[in-house]
Write a protein that holds these residues in place. Structure first.
Motif, mmCIF file in Angstrom:
data_model
loop_
_atom_site.group_PDB
_atom_site.id
_atom_site.type_symbol
_atom_site.label_atom_id
_atom_site.label_comp_id
_atom_site.label_asym_id
_atom_site.label_seq_id
_atom_site.Cartn_x
_atom_site.Cartn_y
_atom_site.Cartn_z
ATOM 1 N N THR A 79 0.857 -1.184 0.000
ATOM 2 C CA THR A 79 0.000 0.000 0.000
ATOM 3 C C THR A 79 0.888 1.226 0.000
ATOM 4 O OG1 THR A 79 -1.609 -1.203 1.335
ATOM 5 C CG2 THR A 79 -1.937 1.159 1.124
ATOM 6 N N SER A 105 2.490 3.258 2.860
ATOM 7 C CA SER A 105 1.574 3.380 3.990
ATOM 8 C C SER A 105 1.975 2.413 5.094
ATOM 9 C CB SER A 105 0.142 3.088 3.548
ATOM 10 O OG SER A 105 -0.263 3.967 2.527
ATOM 11 N N ARG A 126 -3.159 3.344 -1.535
ATOM 12 C CA ARG A 126 -3.779 2.461 -2.517
ATOM 13 C C ARG A 126 -2.954 1.184 -2.626
ATOM 14 N NH1 ARG A 126 -4.938 6.740 -7.502
ATOM 15 N NH2 ARG A 126 -6.191 8.220 -6.273
ATOM 16 N N THR A 127 -3.625 0.077 -2.853
ATOM 17 C CA THR A 127 -2.951 -1.207 -3.019
ATOM 18 C C THR A 127 -2.366 -1.303 -4.417
ATOM 19 O OG1 THR A 127 -4.438 -2.268 -1.437
ATOM 20 C CG2 THR A 127 -3.249 -3.702 -2.957
ATOM 21 N N ILE A 128 -1.102 -1.711 -4.496
ATOM 22 C CA ILE A 128 -0.441 -1.901 -5.786
ATOM 23 C C ILE A 128 0.327 -3.216 -5.753
ATOM 24 C CG2 ILE A 128 -0.258 0.538 -6.393
ATOM 25 C CD1 ILE A 128 2.589 0.523 -5.353
ATOM 26 N N GLY A 347 -2.561 9.710 -3.642
ATOM 27 C CA GLY A 347 -2.448 8.648 -4.633
ATOM 28 C C GLY A 347 -1.794 9.069 -5.921
#
Length: 350
Positions: A79, A105, A126-128, A347
């Motif tokens: 994240t 994060s 955000r999840t990547i 983001g």
């Protein structure tokens, strides 16, 4: 000692820095040896790390594959909150083109006064995937970034190693900076060997009482000093580009003064100079900013942290650094304690 003006601010604020090396110490070699990554991370290895997580000194033993989280507040999915050119680092890191900073994060330390409070608690991000992270590195390089700057990546180290290896195979050539609180395990840092060119660690506390009070980590100095020793072993003395002064390899240890704690700051500087002499750079920061979330703290902590560092406190620490012989370093000038300098963790670039 001759002063060399610079710009930017360590971490996430943005104001004036001044470099204070002897100019002879800034001389750079004509060539830089590029070390190939040696981690060879795989998805299977990542699974092993995440199954029983002991990446940081908290050693939570969480099975992050299943969605469990440890102290860092993160599961096995990367994240991040921002990936963009960042002009707020030391002059030899940001240069004129900016550092390609990726803000992750979560955090394994979570200082009560954290300047990046929202992302440290995992409230923004955000999840990547590792594949997307590798592409982000290449996109930042294409934008002209001086380097890739991994900000608070400790709890995602295996995934980050895989992304770096992938990106290097695809043409990533700029230096990689590891930007950390230093609350790290040496065994975890060793998987970065050959992948990271520049270490940018904090040395926050000498006193275990202070580190327990403000970061719930009485072993901070012990762990941080071992971690920084490992970082120095990996990258050695600093190397700079001869044409623009950008750092290509080396170690810059940052220390953020806290209000009323000049004694602890002096002990840190004495330790660093006694241990490394002028083979490292030291960045002495006065940018501590009291933020709104301090209102949630007990009164005895809030009363200490609700003030900025005074000009007198900062001068006493800088004078001490000069007196003990620190030659390679950075200091800040001007009103750096401003919340408005913290970037938006919206983001961007993800």
């Amino acid at each position: 000692m001759e002063l060399q003006p610079g710009f930017g601010v360590c971490g996430f604020l943005c104001n004036d820095f001044y470099a204070v090396p002897l100019l002879s110490k800034m001389d750079a070699p004509t060539s830089i040896i590029q070390v190939k990554g040696t981690s060879y991370m795989t998805p299977g290895k990542i699974e092993e790390f995440m199954e029983n997580c002991t990446l940081c000194p908290r050693r939570c033993h969480a099975d992050r594959r299943t969605g469990m989280t440890g102290f860092c507040g993160q599961n096995a999915d990367i994240t991040a909150a921002r990936a963009a050119l960042h002009f707020g680092e030391e002059p030899c890191i940001s240069g004129t083109c900016g550092s390609g900073a990726v803000f992750f994060s979560g955090c394994s330390l979570q200082c009560v006064y954290c300047q990046n409070h929202s992302i440290a608690l995992g409230k923004a991000g955000r999840t990547i995937s590792p594949e997307r992270l590798a592409d982000i590195f290449l996109e930042l390089q294409a934008k002209g970034a001086a380097n890739i700057n991994l900000v608070t990546a400790c709890h995602f180290l295996p995934q980050v190693c895989l992304a770096l290896e992938t990106a290097k195979k695809k043409g990533l050539t700029i230096p990689v900076v590891y930007n950390t609180s230093s609350y790290e395990e040496v065994s975890s840092l060793r998987i970065l060997e050959g992948l990271v060119d520049i270490y940018l660690p904090d040395m926050k506390y000498h006193s275990p009482q202070l580190s327990e009070r403000f970061s719930h980590a009485p072993d901070y100095f012990k762990k941080a000093s071992l971690a920084i020793a490992e970082m120095f072993r990996q990258v050695g003395t600093p190397l700079f580009e001869p044409d623009n002064g950008l750092m290509k390899r080396g170690l810059i240890v940052r220390h953020l003064l806290l209000p009323g704690q000049t004694g602890d700051s002096k002990r840190i500087l004495r330790y660093l100079h006694a241990t490394y002499g002028n083979d490292i750079y030291v960045s002495i920061m006065n940018q501590y900013t009291p933020l709104a979330h301090l209102a949630q703290l007990p009164e005895h902590d809030r009363s200490v942290l609700e003030h900025t560092v005074t000009a007198g406190e900062y001068k006493r620490v800088l004078d001490f650094a000069d007196r003990i012989g620190i030659e390679n370093g950075f200091f800040q000038e001007g009103g750096t304690a401003k919340e408005s300098f913290i970037p938006e963790f919206d983001g961007e670039g993800l």
